[in-house]
Design a protein around this motif. Structure first.
Motif, PDB file in Angstrom:
ATOM      1  N   MET A 234       0.813  -1.223   0.000  1.00  0.00           N
ATOM      2  CA  MET A 234       0.000   0.000   0.000  1.00  0.00           C
ATOM      3  C   MET A 234       0.842   1.267   0.000  1.00  0.00           C
ATOM      4  O   MET A 234       0.333   2.361  -0.152  1.00  0.00           O
ATOM      5  CB  MET A 234      -0.912   0.033   1.234  1.00  0.00           C
ATOM      6  N   TRP A 235       2.159   1.127   0.237  1.00  0.00           N
ATOM      7  CA  TRP A 235       2.979   2.332   0.362  1.00  0.00           C
ATOM      8  C   TRP A 235       4.198   2.228  -0.521  1.00  0.00           C
ATOM      9  O   TRP A 235       4.986   1.299  -0.384  1.00  0.00           O
ATOM     10  CB  TRP A 235       3.389   2.535   1.831  1.00  0.00           C
ATOM     11  N   ASN A 236       4.343   3.223  -1.446  1.00  0.00           N
ATOM     12  CA  ASN A 236       5.466   3.156  -2.380  1.00  0.00           C
ATOM     13  C   ASN A 236       6.584   4.126  -2.017  1.00  0.00           C
ATOM     14  O   ASN A 236       7.463   4.416  -2.798  1.00  0.00           O
ATOM     15  CB  ASN A 236       4.981   3.417  -3.809  1.00  0.00           C
ATOM     16  N   GLY A 237       6.517   4.700  -0.800  1.00  0.00           N
ATOM     17  CA  GLY A 237       7.644   5.521  -0.362  1.00  0.00           C
ATOM     18  C   GLY A 237       7.422   7.021  -0.431  1.00  0.00           C
ATOM     19  O   GLY A 237       8.254   7.780   0.049  1.00  0.00           O
ATOM     20  N   ASP A 238       6.318   7.514  -1.047  1.00  0.00           N
ATOM     21  CA  ASP A 238       6.122   8.977  -1.023  1.00  0.00           C
ATOM     22  C   ASP A 238       5.319   9.403   0.220  1.00  0.00           C
ATOM     23  O   ASP A 238       5.827   9.272   1.322  1.00  0.00           O
ATOM     24  CB  ASP A 238       5.538   9.532  -2.330  1.00  0.00           C
ATOM     25  N   THR A 239       4.109   9.895   0.062  1.00  0.00           N
ATOM     26  CA  THR A 239       3.365  10.370   1.237  1.00  0.00           C
ATOM     27  C   THR A 239       3.136   9.218   2.214  1.00  0.00           C
ATOM     28  O   THR A 239       2.615   8.177   1.813  1.00  0.00           O
ATOM     29  CB  THR A 239       1.969  10.894   0.810  1.00  0.00           C
ATOM     30  N   PRO A 240       3.502   9.398   3.490  1.00  0.00           N
ATOM     31  CA  PRO A 240       3.314   8.299   4.438  1.00  0.00           C
ATOM     32  C   PRO A 240       1.846   7.909   4.557  1.00  0.00           C
ATOM     33  O   PRO A 240       0.960   8.752   4.467  1.00  0.00           O
ATOM     34  CB  PRO A 240       3.812   8.869   5.763  1.00  0.00           C
ATOM     35  N   ARG A 241       1.606   6.631   4.719  1.00  0.00           N
ATOM     36  CA  ARG A 241       0.256   6.113   4.891  1.00  0.00           C
ATOM     37  C   ARG A 241      -0.075   6.046   6.371  1.00  0.00           C
ATOM     38  O   ARG A 241       0.809   5.938   7.207  1.00  0.00           O
ATOM     39  CB  ARG A 241       0.171   4.711   4.282  1.00  0.00           C
ATOM     40  N   THR A 242      -1.366   6.099   6.653  1.00  0.00           N
ATOM     41  CA  THR A 242      -1.776   6.089   8.063  1.00  0.00           C
ATOM     42  C   THR A 242      -2.417   4.756   8.436  1.00  0.00           C
ATOM     43  O   THR A 242      -3.235   4.216   7.702  1.00  0.00           O
ATOM     44  CB  THR A 242      -2.801   7.209   8.328  1.00  0.00           C
ATOM     45  N   LEU A 243      -2.019   4.281   9.596  1.00  0.00           N
ATOM     46  CA  LEU A 243      -2.523   3.005  10.097  1.00  0.00           C
ATOM     47  C   LEU A 243      -3.100   3.203  11.491  1.00  0.00           C
ATOM     48  O   LEU A 243      -2.491   3.855  12.338  1.00  0.00           O
ATOM     49  CB  LEU A 243      -1.374   1.991  10.183  1.00  0.00           C
ATOM     50  N   LEU A 244      -4.274   2.634  11.714  1.00  0.00           N
ATOM     51  CA  LEU A 244      -4.836   2.588  13.060  1.00  0.00           C
ATOM     52  C   LEU A 244      -4.893   1.118  13.471  1.00  0.00           C
ATOM     53  O   LEU A 244      -5.540   0.311  12.796  1.00  0.00           O
ATOM     54  CB  LEU A 244      -6.250   3.187  13.074  1.00  0.00           C
ATOM     55  N   ASP A 245      -4.193   0.780  14.545  1.00  0.00           N
ATOM     56  CA  ASP A 245      -4.214  -0.607  15.024  1.00  0.00           C
ATOM     57  C   ASP A 245      -5.152  -0.680  16.232  1.00  0.00           C
ATOM     58  O   ASP A 245      -4.871  -0.099  17.279  1.00  0.00           O
ATOM     59  CB  ASP A 245      -2.796  -1.061  15.399  1.00  0.00           C
ATOM     60  N   VAL A 246      -6.250  -1.387  16.045  1.00  0.00           N
ATOM     61  CA  VAL A 246      -7.261  -1.495  17.105  1.00  0.00           C
ATOM     62  C   VAL A 246      -6.893  -2.671  18.012  1.00  0.00           C
ATOM     63  O   VAL A 246      -6.646  -3.772  17.522  1.00  0.00           O
ATOM     64  CB  VAL A 246      -8.663  -1.700  16.487  1.00  0.00           C
ATOM     65  N   GLY A 247      -6.852  -2.405  19.304  1.00  0.00           N
ATOM     66  CA  GLY A 247      -6.431  -3.456  20.240  1.00  0.00           C
ATOM     67  C   GLY A 247      -4.923  -3.607  20.206  1.00  0.00           C
ATOM     68  O   GLY A 247      -4.396  -4.707  20.088  1.00  0.00           O
ATOM     69  N   CYS A 248      -4.210  -2.471  20.304  1.00  0.00           N
ATOM     70  CA  CYS A 248      -2.756  -2.491  20.055  1.00  0.00           C
ATOM     71  C   CYS A 248      -1.961  -2.978  21.262  1.00  0.00           C
ATOM     72  O   CYS A 248      -0.732  -3.066  21.195  1.00  0.00           O
ATOM     73  CB  CYS A 248      -2.278  -1.121  19.604  1.00  0.00           C
ATOM     74  N   ALA A 249      -2.630  -3.273  22.384  1.00  0.00           N
ATOM     75  CA  ALA A 249      -1.961  -3.774  23.604  1.00  0.00           C
ATOM     76  C   ALA A 249      -0.778  -2.881  23.967  1.00  0.00           C
ATOM     77  O   ALA A 249      -0.956  -1.693  24.161  1.00  0.00           O
ATOM     78  CB  ALA A 249      -1.572  -5.243  23.454  1.00  0.00           C
ATOM     79  N   ASN A 250       0.435  -3.426  23.998  1.00  0.00           N
ATOM     80  CA  ASN A 250       1.586  -2.617  24.399  1.00  0.00           C
ATOM     81  C   ASN A 250       2.179  -1.798  23.251  1.00  0.00           C
ATOM     82  O   ASN A 250       3.200  -1.138  23.418  1.00  0.00           O
ATOM     83  CB  ASN A 250       2.662  -3.513  25.021  1.00  0.00           C
ATOM     84  N   GLY A 251       1.538  -1.859  22.081  1.00  0.00           N
ATOM     85  CA  GLY A 251       1.930  -0.993  20.971  1.00  0.00           C
ATOM     86  C   GLY A 251       3.017  -1.545  20.067  1.00  0.00           C
ATOM     87  O   GLY A 251       3.544  -0.834  19.218  1.00  0.00           O
ATOM     88  N   ASP A 252       3.339  -2.822  20.219  1.00  0.00           N
ATOM     89  CA  ASP A 252       4.476  -3.365  19.468  1.00  0.00           C
ATOM     90  C   ASP A 252       4.237  -3.418  17.958  1.00  0.00           C
ATOM     91  O   ASP A 252       5.146  -3.148  17.182  1.00  0.00           O
ATOM     92  CB  ASP A 252       4.826  -4.770  19.975  1.00  0.00           C
ATOM     93  N   PHE A 253       3.012  -3.759  17.530  1.00  0.00           N
ATOM     94  CA  PHE A 253       2.785  -3.840  16.080  1.00  0.00           C
ATOM     95  C   PHE A 253       2.801  -2.454  15.421  1.00  0.00           C
ATOM     96  O   PHE A 253       3.503  -2.263  14.419  1.00  0.00           O
ATOM     97  CB  PHE A 253       1.497  -4.599  15.745  1.00  0.00           C
ATOM     98  N   PRO A 254       2.070  -1.438  15.963  1.00  0.00           N
ATOM     99  CA  PRO A 254       2.178  -0.104  15.350  1.00  0.00           C
ATOM    100  C   PRO A 254       3.622   0.413  15.329  1.00  0.00           C
ATOM    101  O   PRO A 254       4.052   1.019  14.349  1.00  0.00           O
ATOM    102  CB  PRO A 254       1.302   0.781  16.239  1.00  0.00           C
ATOM    103  N   ARG A 255       4.388   0.142  16.376  1.00  0.00           N
ATOM    104  CA  ARG A 255       5.785   0.557  16.437  1.00  0.00           C
ATOM    105  C   ARG A 255       6.583  -0.097  15.301  1.00  0.00           C
ATOM    106  O   ARG A 255       7.404   0.538  14.644  1.00  0.00           O
ATOM    107  CB  ARG A 255       6.353   0.114  17.789  1.00  0.00           C
ATOM    108  N   PHE A 256       6.319  -1.368  15.059  1.00  0.00           N
ATOM    109  CA  PHE A 256       6.965  -2.106  13.972  1.00  0.00           C
ATOM    110  C   PHE A 256       6.624  -1.450  12.627  1.00  0.00           C
ATOM    111  O   PHE A 256       7.488  -1.276  11.772  1.00  0.00           O
ATOM    112  CB  PHE A 256       6.465  -3.553  14.007  1.00  0.00           C
ATOM    113  N   MET A 257       5.346  -1.039  12.456  1.00  0.00           N
ATOM    114  CA  MET A 257       4.930  -0.419  11.194  1.00  0.00           C
ATOM    115  C   MET A 257       5.472   1.004  11.074  1.00  0.00           C
ATOM    116  O   MET A 257       5.754   1.472   9.971  1.00  0.00           O
ATOM    117  CB  MET A 257       3.401  -0.426  11.077  1.00  0.00           C
TER     118      MET A 257
END
Ligand SMILES: [Zn+2]
Length: 329
Positions: free
Chosen positions: A96-119
């Motif tokens: 979904m992202w080719n390197g220009d404008t950053p894409r936005t992600l909302l992680d629902v149920g992110c617990a300690n935040g590890d997956f959004p941090r990875f993204m």
């Protein structure tokens, strides 16, 4: 729609179709924290959605998520497992992202935040939703602490919304599907993993984490949720790439129910090897393994059969976990 008593439990109608006609499927206790509390799983006669009923109210449910629920083992092998899992989850977003404008992600149920941090490390602009006060406080990106459908965003804002093993936990999945449709941008993706009520593990083998899991979906009920919310079905990946739900005790279930024609209840389950060691004060090792094999030969053979049974289930799309991808049209 919910009728609650003073015991902290409430009776609900089907969340997907509103019906009150249902069939009893099974009964089991909270296997982790409250082994004396029994819960009933029902299936809606009109749409096939599975759900716990009666169930703990929204106020009461926090009791079933003690702080240790959110604690992960801080070992290198667990860290390696997380990286592997996040890499596989990220595959649903990488194109979904080719390197220009950053894409936005909302992680629902992110617990300690590890997956959004990875993204975020892969260039995404990230936000999270986490309602549990027991999870760790996150300071490096915005996190909404109310339920997803109550976050103060009402416009199409996100390119992707992820919910990894979340929708089976919430009290009102329909509100989550509708909110995802509301806050996704056009062509944005809603990607989520849930357990599969068409699997033996979910339906017959008592592998659901009740009452933290309140809802049990299959591809028909997911199709209907997406349709009601105005989201377009893209695909389902049934398998164990991201989460596993081992068909534990499949052998004794088949033996008792198919060959002997008896019912298979929670009481028919043997102790797990860990429960067995704890009960007998044994350390993990050969001696404990041999004693466990003598206690339950079928559980030991069953354990060896998992890879074969799982592969057969994945071929038939009846494995215990499915990842779905939907799009906002
Ligand atoms: Zn229904």
């Amino acid at each position: 729609m919910a009728v609650s008593g003073d015991d902290g439990l409430e009776n609900v109608a089907c969340n997907l179709c509103g019906s009150r006609r249902h069939t009893f499927v099974y009964e089991m206790p909270d296997p982790r924290y409250f082994p004396d509390e029994l819960f009933r799983v029902l299936e809606c006669d009109d749409c096939g959605l599975g759900f716990v009923n009666p169930r703990p109210t929204l106020q009461e449910i926090a009791k079933y998520y003690p702080p240790e629920y959110f604690r992960s083992p801080s070992t290198q092998s667990f860290d390696r497992y997380l990286i592997r899992r996040f890499t596989r989850e990220a595959r649903y977003l990488d194109d979904m992202w080719n390197g220009d404008t950053p894409r936005t992600l909302l992680d629902v149920g992110c617990a300690n935040g590890d997956f959004p941090r990875f993204m975020a490390a892969r260039g995404w602009q990230v936000e999270g939703v986490e309602v549990s006060p027991a999870s760790e406080r996150i300071t490096d990106f915005p996190v909404h602490t109310q339920e997803f459908h109550h976050i103060p965003t009402h416009e199409p804002t996100y390119d992707a919304i992820t919910a990894w093993a979340v929708l089976e936990h919430v009290h009102d999945p329909m509100a989550y599907f509708r909110k995802a449709a509301q806050v996704l941008r056009k062509n944005g993706r809603f990607i989520f993993a849930v357990t599969n009520f068409h699997s033996a593990a979910s339906r017959f083998l008592f592998c659901e984490d009740i009452p933290r899991h309140l809802y049990f979906f299959n591809r028909e009920t997911i199709r209907r949720y997406l349709q009601s919310a105005g989201l377009v079905w893209e695909k389902e990946d049934n398998g164990r790439a991201i989460y596993k739900l081992a068909p534990r005790n499949w052998l004794s279930f088949m033996w008792k129910s198919k060959l002997l024609g008896r019912g298979f209840t929670y009481k028919d389950l043997p102790l797990t090897s860990r429960e067995f060691r704890e009960r007998h004060g044994l350390q993990p090792g050969i001696r404990a393994a041999l004693r466990y094999a003598a206690y339950s030969p079928s559980a030991s053979i069953d354990r060896m059969l998992w890879p074969v049974i799982e592969s057969a289930q994945i071929l038939r799309k009846t494995y215990g976990i499915s990842v779905y991808v939907a799009r906002k049209g």
